[in-house]
Design a protein around this motif. Structure first.
Motif, PDB file in Angstrom:
ATOM      1  N   ALA A  60       0.817  -1.209   0.000  1.00  0.00           N
ATOM      2  CA  ALA A  60       0.000   0.000   0.000  1.00  0.00           C
ATOM      3  C   ALA A  60       0.853   1.263   0.000  1.00  0.00           C
ATOM      4  N   GLU A  61       2.073   1.181   0.496  1.00  0.00           N
ATOM      5  CA  GLU A  61       2.962   2.340   0.557  1.00  0.00           C
ATOM      6  C   GLU A  61       3.804   2.505  -0.709  1.00  0.00           C
ATOM      7  N   SER A  62       3.682   1.592  -1.666  1.00  0.00           N
ATOM      8  CA  SER A  62       4.559   1.616  -2.838  1.00  0.00           C
ATOM      9  C   SER A  62       4.064   2.524  -3.957  1.00  0.00           C
ATOM     10  N   PHE A  63       2.828   2.998  -3.882  1.00  0.00           N
ATOM     11  CA  PHE A  63       2.304   3.838  -4.952  1.00  0.00           C
ATOM     12  C   PHE A  63       2.990   5.196  -4.939  1.00  0.00           C
ATOM     13  N   GLY A  64       3.567   5.584  -6.066  1.00  0.00           N
ATOM     14  CA  GLY A  64       4.276   6.853  -6.183  1.00  0.00           C
ATOM     15  C   GLY A  64       5.665   6.833  -5.578  1.00  0.00           C
ATOM     16  N   LEU A  65       6.205   5.638  -5.316  1.00  0.00           N
ATOM     17  CA  LEU A  65       7.522   5.539  -4.675  1.00  0.00           C
ATOM     18  C   LEU A  65       8.640   6.007  -5.602  1.00  0.00           C
ATOM     19  N   ALA A  66       8.649   5.538  -6.848  1.00  0.00           N
ATOM     20  CA  ALA A  66       9.748   5.872  -7.765  1.00  0.00           C
ATOM     21  C   ALA A  66       9.854   7.374  -8.019  1.00  0.00           C
ATOM     22  N   PRO A  67       8.756   8.075  -8.328  1.00  0.00           N
ATOM     23  CA  PRO A  67       8.899   9.529  -8.520  1.00  0.00           C
ATOM     24  C   PRO A  67       9.368  10.267  -7.268  1.00  0.00           C
ATOM     25  N   GLU A  68       8.901   9.816  -6.095  1.00  0.00           N
ATOM     26  CA  GLU A  68       9.336  10.478  -4.867  1.00  0.00           C
ATOM     27  C   GLU A  68      10.816  10.244  -4.601  1.00  0.00           C
ATOM     28  N   LEU A  69      11.290   9.004  -4.850  1.00  0.00           N
ATOM     29  CA  LEU A  69      12.723   8.725  -4.668  1.00  0.00           C
ATOM     30  C   LEU A  69      13.572   9.587  -5.592  1.00  0.00           C
ATOM     31  N   LEU A  70      13.167   9.675  -6.856  1.00  0.00           N
ATOM     32  CA  LEU A  70      13.937  10.474  -7.811  1.00  0.00           C
ATOM     33  C   LEU A  70      13.923  11.947  -7.439  1.00  0.00           C
ATOM     34  N   LYS A  71      12.776  12.439  -6.995  1.00  0.00           N
ATOM     35  CA  LYS A  71      12.653  13.858  -6.646  1.00  0.00           C
ATOM     36  C   LYS A  71      13.467  14.194  -5.399  1.00  0.00           C
TER      37      LYS A  71
END
Length: 124
Positions: A60-71
């Motif tokens: 449930a916490e994985s949604f939007g993880l990649a963009p947040e990590l990159l940002k």
């Protein structure tokens, strides 16, 4: 017959693998801890300044993880590879009802025990 044993809720966890430079480690750990993630291993990649990180995170916490990590890391962390890892039993009991005065004060009263849409009681 289904409720002869205590019912428990489970949550899916994903294993994520990614690479990060030393400069991106702080922001990576901040994002993972905010999303209830845990680092399992971190090893240096031979011949580079990159670190290979394996961690687990609730699905449930994985949604939007990649963009947040990159940002947050300014591109120092690669996009994660997410693979299903396991089911984990949650601590919450779905049938728990507050009984003491202190529990009612902390968690509130249960106003109705039934189906609000039809007005039927749940008592058999």
């Amino acid at each position: 017959a289904l409720l002869t044993r205590p019912a428990r809720l489970v949550e899916g966890h994903l294993r994520l693998t990614l690479h990060s430079s030393l400069a991106g480690l702080g922001s990576l750990h901040a994002v993972l801890s905010k999303r209830r993630g845990k680092v399992v291993t971190d090893t240096m990649v031979d011949g580079t300044d990159l670190i290979r990180i394996t961690a687990t995170i609730p699905q449930a916490e994985s949604f939007g993880l990649a963009p947040e990590l990159l940002k947050k890391s300014s591109g120092e962390v690669t996009a994660p590879e997410l693979v299903f890892s396991r089911w984990e039993v949650l601590d919450e009991d779905p049938f728990w009802i507050p009984t003491t005065e202190e529990e009612r004060e902390d968690y509130g009263e249960i106003l109705m025990n039934g189906d609000l849409s039809t007005g039927l009681d749940n008592n058999a």
